[in-house]
Write an enzyme that holds these catalytic residues in place. Structure first.
Site, PDB file in Angstrom:
ATOM      1  N   ARG A 172      -5.326   7.350  16.963  1.00  0.00           N
ATOM      2  CA  ARG A 172      -6.666   7.309  16.315  1.00  0.00           C
ATOM      3  C   ARG A 172      -7.606   6.743  17.101  1.00  0.00           C
ATOM      4  NH1 ARG A 172      -9.359   8.403  11.578  1.00  0.00           N
ATOM      5  NH2 ARG A 172      -7.523   8.946  10.269  1.00  0.00           N
TER       6      ARG A 172
ATOM      7  N   GLN B 101       0.843  -1.250  -0.066  1.00  0.00           N
ATOM      8  CA  GLN B 101       0.007   0.134   0.103  1.00  0.00           C
ATOM      9  C   GLN B 101       0.927   1.207   0.079  1.00  0.00           C
ATOM     10  OE1 GLN B 101      -2.971  -1.993   3.406  1.00  0.00           O
ATOM     11  NE2 GLN B 101      -3.273  -0.078   3.173  1.00  0.00           N
TER      12      GLN B 101
ATOM     13  N   GLU C 202       0.448  -1.709   4.740  1.00  0.00           N
ATOM     14  CA  GLU C 202       0.849  -0.103   4.731  1.00  0.00           C
ATOM     15  C   GLU C 202       2.067  -0.049   5.148  1.00  0.00           C
ATOM     16  OE1 GLU C 202      -1.895   2.315   7.015  1.00  0.00           O
ATOM     17  OE2 GLU C 202      -0.337   3.835   7.091  1.00  0.00           O
TER      18      GLU C 202
ATOM     19  N   GLU D 255     -12.899   2.777   5.398  1.00  0.00           N
ATOM     20  CA  GLU D 255     -13.038   2.406   6.760  1.00  0.00           C
ATOM     21  C   GLU D 255     -14.283   2.511   7.456  1.00  0.00           C
ATOM     22  OE1 GLU D 255      -9.045   4.532   7.263  1.00  0.00           O
ATOM     23  OE2 GLU D 255      -8.674   2.931   8.415  1.00  0.00           O
TER      24      GLU D 255
HETATM   25  N1  MTE Z   1     -11.353  -2.621   0.255  1.00  0.00           N
HETATM   26  C1  MTE Z   1     -10.824  -3.739  -0.411  1.00  0.00           C
HETATM   27  N2  MTE Z   1     -11.516  -4.339  -1.333  1.00  0.00           N
HETATM   28  N3  MTE Z   1      -9.673  -4.101  -0.396  1.00  0.00           N
HETATM   29  C2  MTE Z   1      -8.753  -3.464   0.715  1.00  0.00           C
HETATM   30  O1  MTE Z   1      -7.355  -3.804   0.942  1.00  0.00           O
HETATM   31  N4  MTE Z   1      -8.670  -1.679   2.652  1.00  0.00           N
HETATM   32  C3  MTE Z   1      -9.276  -0.825   3.293  1.00  0.00           C
HETATM   33  C4  MTE Z   1     -10.546  -0.060   2.488  1.00  0.00           C
HETATM   34  N5  MTE Z   1     -11.188  -0.914   1.527  1.00  0.00           N
HETATM   35  C5  MTE Z   1      -9.544  -2.227   1.309  1.00  0.00           C
HETATM   36  C6  MTE Z   1     -10.705  -2.076   1.081  1.00  0.00           C
HETATM   37  C7  MTE Z   1      -8.367   0.014   4.084  1.00  0.00           C
HETATM   38  S1  MTE Z   1      -7.828  -0.413   5.320  1.00  0.00           S
HETATM   39  C8  MTE Z   1      -8.447   1.441   3.570  1.00  0.00           C
HETATM   40  S2  MTE Z   1      -7.669   2.552   4.566  1.00  0.00           S
HETATM   41  C9  MTE Z   1      -9.106   1.687   2.237  1.00  0.00           C
HETATM   42  O2  MTE Z   1      -9.874   0.935   1.549  1.00  0.00           O
HETATM   43  C10 MTE Z   1      -8.002   2.168   1.364  1.00  0.00           C
HETATM   44  O3  MTE Z   1      -8.332   2.979   0.398  1.00  0.00           O
HETATM   45  P1  MTE Z   1      -9.112   4.215   0.110  1.00  0.00           P
HETATM   46  O4  MTE Z   1      -8.224   5.329   0.669  1.00  0.00           O
HETATM   47  O5  MTE Z   1      -9.095   4.590  -1.336  1.00  0.00           O
HETATM   48  O6  MTE Z   1     -10.396   4.213   0.703  1.00  0.00           O
HETATM   49  N1  HPA Z   2      -4.831   6.134   9.075  1.00  0.00           N
HETATM   50  C1  HPA Z   2      -4.203   5.191   8.534  1.00  0.00           C
HETATM   51  N2  HPA Z   2      -2.791   5.234   8.363  1.00  0.00           N
HETATM   52  C2  HPA Z   2      -2.204   6.032   8.792  1.00  0.00           C
HETATM   53  C3  HPA Z   2      -2.524   7.037   9.534  1.00  0.00           C
HETATM   54  C4  HPA Z   2      -3.982   6.993   9.784  1.00  0.00           C
HETATM   55  O1  HPA Z   2      -4.506   8.190  10.325  1.00  0.00           O
HETATM   56  N3  HPA Z   2      -1.783   7.986  10.093  1.00  0.00           N
HETATM   57  C5  HPA Z   2      -0.480   7.266   9.712  1.00  0.00           C
HETATM   58  N4  HPA Z   2      -0.778   6.186   8.877  1.00  0.00           N
HETATM   59 MO1  MOS Z   3      -6.243   1.392   6.114  1.00  0.00          MO
HETATM   60  S1  MOS Z   3      -6.139   0.565   7.909  1.00  0.00           S
HETATM   61  O1  MOS Z   3      -5.802   3.006   6.712  1.00  0.00           O
HETATM   62  O2  MOS Z   3      -4.908   0.824   5.312  1.00  0.00           O
END
Ligand code: MTE
Ligand code: HPA
Ligand code: MOS
Length: 758
Positions: A304, A191, A226, A706
């Protein structure tokens, strides 16, 4: 618009790490990891493994040319163990062989002599022994100490939640090979491409420009990639640099489950004070985060937890303290919700406890304390655009809470061994990286001379549909057919210094950067159009692949305009940079305005518990969610469903078990249960709250990755409600996950009678 990946996915044509064709001469790596949680390494004997036919080399910390260090926030995590072992599964060596099979066979031949030391697996024990990752932090609002006296009721308790295995379908892995001049290129399932690049540079002892990281897509990340995709990328890069041959590492499932960190388990103590009108006037909470053996992202996750300690409620007097406790588990890491769910579980537990003691329904307390505009969060941000009440009231009206309750009660009075339970679950989640400097992104756009467009951003596609959203941003800004836009891989040479795709902020940050780049190109193209049409820029409009002048379509198509600009030597490439405005946070005061905005929603969950078996089925989850103005309803609905089910899994069946020595016992899918199609709620209804959307969200479409996970919290409380209908003696316990085993104990426990053997 459909997800641009759907056809590739169902045909099996999408490219994941394992689909990259292997270069001639590729070698394979397998990790030799610690067979205990804590100890001193006296000696390791690699001789037999080294002599195994097909083994090329075994790399250890002694082969690291730069720093043997991969810690992202604090430098406290060695890539390979040196003298000490800090967790079961800690990498000690990397075996490189001609085939993966050979590497795995050789791994069995390594012998280690360890002086074992006692392992700590419990965060409260770690805290008592002074084993903290960094000093505790406290968020404060009002004065709790003074407030207790004025409370009509005060209740205390504790609430624990377990960890969670990410179980991305694609396990961790990387493929590295040398380019010319010793430069290394890594295809990584990460990520955070920049995190991998930065750490490879550090471990190899080379500048970042010698390291290129490329990501096509991930088969899921959920936070688990991440930070924790980095080690494998670094190992592959180290081996390829040492051996001058391509090196691939892809973890087997059980290795992945053993070696990588998970959602942080938390233990927590709370004290809640209310008045006769059910207003919560004071709340004190102490969190003990089980960080594992190294910091990893724990400081940010803990932060958080504090930010979300009061969930969707306004409480005038709050003291929330958190300890990040160093134990001997694998370093725990980001997981969808990033500490928020753990904080919110304690708040909901406190409310459930108070409701039980007061003989009211939890929703009566929940409803009376929902956030309103002008309220202050414990971290100083003032609530605006609050949709806590509107989503709540919509849910109550649309889904007829009163008649649902009635149906549940009727069912319960007519059924002896099946009992239904109900819970309301409001959610409020802050959008932005809590670490303000991370809230920025870049995009690079090329318009090719034939009018087709190539888009690069820092966004990583992991199933959440961000590539489709980026494509929509480019196509809508130019007002061209989306078929003309291509999403390139995420690559550190095209877009540098990126934050990981995380914090649900990927589409907002990268989308806004992309908009900026596209707008700049659009301005330039309009200038060309004005020149060609002998008009002025203000009269030019691009719409549906056509140039309009003074409101009328012209002969000039998008392609012709691009061609004209190209011949006029106009630059058809642009870079966009976006940094979220407004946000700030002062860690010395623990006050500020850390979030661009908040996402709200309210869910109603209904469960049926089998009171003979302790098993349960979720009949329905009905929710009203604040999407803003969703830019892609298909994708956003998918995020709601996936997040919800993942949250229910965490609260109910996903049960990470370690023994006292810190060994993971639930180390495969036979022993670690995740929701499958049968455990998905029988009915999921998602209603969109109608709002104007939020300016700081991309195209007013709020972040959705999330927040929905936290609707799953309600699963715990719905089950509790059902148990109570069966067993009035049931004593409230807050110890997630609520596995069928615990449900069964709850169904049959008697007050003041201890069950033998339990
Ligand atoms: N959805 C799918 N299909 N696969 C994933 O790995 N990760 C989740 C969420 N939805 C994830 C997911 C997490 S932890 C986050 S932070 C967000 O997607 C990240 O993507 P975004 O910032 O585009 O929402
Ligand atoms: N969310 C997800 N990942 C992060 C954050 C957060 O707030 N801060 C640092 N990494
Ligand atoms: Mo999502 S736990 O911020 O990769």
């Amino acid at each position: 618009m459909k997800n641009i990946d759907s056809k590739g996915h169902v045909r099996g044509e999408s490219i994941y790490l394992d689909d990259i064709p292997m270069r001639v001469g590729t070698l394979y790596g397998d990790i030799y990891d610690a067979p205990c949680a804590h100890g001193k390494i006296k000696s390791v004997d690699y001789s037999e493994a080294e002599q195994f036919p097909g083994v090329v080399k075994i790399l250890t910390h002694q082969d690291v040319s730069g720093e043997n260090q991969i810690g992202g926030i604090f430098p406290d995590e060695p890539l390979f163990a040196e003298d000490e072992i800090h967790f079961w599964g800690m990498p000690i060596a990397l075996i490189i062989a001609e085939t993966e099979y050979i590497a795995r066979q050789a791994r069995k031949l390594i012998k280690i002599d360890i002086e074992k030391l006692p392992a700590i697996v419990d965060p409260k024990e770690a805290k008592a022994k002074g084993s903290l990752i960094f000093p505790p932090r406290t968020f404060k609002l009002g004065d709790v100490e003074a407030a207790w006296e004025g409370c009509d009721y005060v209740f205390e308790g504790s609430a624990d939640s377990g960890g969670q295995e990410h179980l991305y379908i694609e396990t961790q892995g990387a493929y590295a090979y040398l380019m010319e001049n010793g430069n290394v290129r890594i295809a990584s399932s990460t990520q955070g491409p920049t995190a991998v690049q930065r750490t490879v540079a550090k471990v190899l002892g080379v500048p970042m420009h010698k390291v290129e990281v490329d990501v096509t897509r991930l088969g899921g990340g959920f936070g688990g990639k991440e930070d924790q995709a980095t080690a494998w990328g670094v190992m592959a890069a180290l081996a390829t640099t040492a051996l001058k041959r391509p090196v691939k590492i892809a973890l087997h499932r059980m290795d992945d489950m053993r070696m990588t960190g998970k959602r942080h388990p938390y233990r927590s103590d709370f004290k809640i004070g209310l008045n006769k009108d059910l207003k919560i006037t004071a709340y004190e909470v102490t969190f003990y985060q089980n960080a594992g053996a190294a910091a990893d992202l724990s400081p940010a996750v803990m932060e958080r937890t504090l930010f979300h300690a009061t969930n969707s409620y306004y409480i005038p007097n709050v003291t929330a303290t958190a300890y990040s406790c160093r134990t001997h588990l694998p370093p725990n890491t980001a997981f969808r919700g990033f500490g928020g769910p753990q904080g919110m579980f304690v708040m909901e537990s406190a409310i459930a406890k108070a409701a039980r003691e007061l003989g009211v329904e939890p929703h009566e307390i929940q409803q009376r304390n929902l956030l309103k505009d002008g309220d202050e969060f414990p971290y100083g941000q003032i609530v605006d655009h609050a949709e806590a009440l509107s989503t709540w009231e919509n849910a109550v009206d649309k889904f007829k809470l009163q008649s649902l309750r009635q149906e549940v009660d009727d069912f319960n009075s007519h059924n002896k061994h099946l009992k239904k339970g109900i819970a309301m679950q409001p959610v409020c989640f802050g959008i932005s990286f809590t670490n303000t400097p991370m809230n920025n992104a870049r995009a690079l756009v090329h318009i090719y001379s034939d009018g087709s467009v190539g888009v690069s951003t820092g966004a990583v596609e992991m199933g959440q549909g961000v590539n489709t959203k980026m494509l929509q941003v480019a196509a809508s800004t130019f007002s061209i057919d989306p078929a003309k836009v291509k999403l390139e891989t995420t690559n550190t040479t095209r877009v540098a210094n990126t934050s990981p795709s995380a914090a649900s902020s990927t589409a907002d940050l990268n989308g806004k950067a992309l908009q900026i780049a596209c707008d700049k190109l659009l301005e330039r193209l309009k200038e060309t159009a004005a020149k060609v049409l002998k008009s002025e820029v203000t009269y030019i409009l691009l719409q549906d692949d056509q140039v309009y002048c003074e409101g009328k379509p012209t002969e000039l198509s998008w392609e012709q305009l691009v061609q004209a600009a190209f011949l006029d030597r106009v630059c058809l490439t642009e870079n966009g940079h976006y940094a979220t405005p407004v946000i700030h946070f002062d860690k010395a005061k623990e006050k500020g305005h850390p979030f661009a905005y908040h996402v709200y929603g309210t869910a109603i969950l209904v469960v049926t518990v089998d009171c003979i078996r302790g098993t349960y089925v979720f009949d329905a989850v009905k929710l009203v969610h604040d999407f803003g103005k969703s830019m892609n309803e298909h994708i956003d609905l998918g995020q709601i469903e996936g997040g919800l089910v993942q949250g229910i899994g965490w609260m109910t069946m996903e049960d990470l078990q370690y023994n006292d020595e810190g060994k993971l016992l639930s180390n495969a899918l036979s022993t670690y249960k995740v929701p499958d199609i049968y455990s998905v709620p029988k009915e999921i209804i998602v209603e969109a709250l109608e709002t104007e959307g939020h300016e700081m969200a991309i195209l007013k479409s709020k972040a959705v990755g999330e927040p929905p996970l936290m609707y799953g919290l309600g699963a715990y409380f719905a089950i509790q409600d059902a148990i109570r209908a069966y067993n009035p003696d049931y004593q409230m316990k807050f110890d997630a996950p609520f596995t069928p085993e615990k449900v069964l104990n709850g169904l049959y426990e008697k007050s003041n009678v201890s069950v033998p053997g339990v």
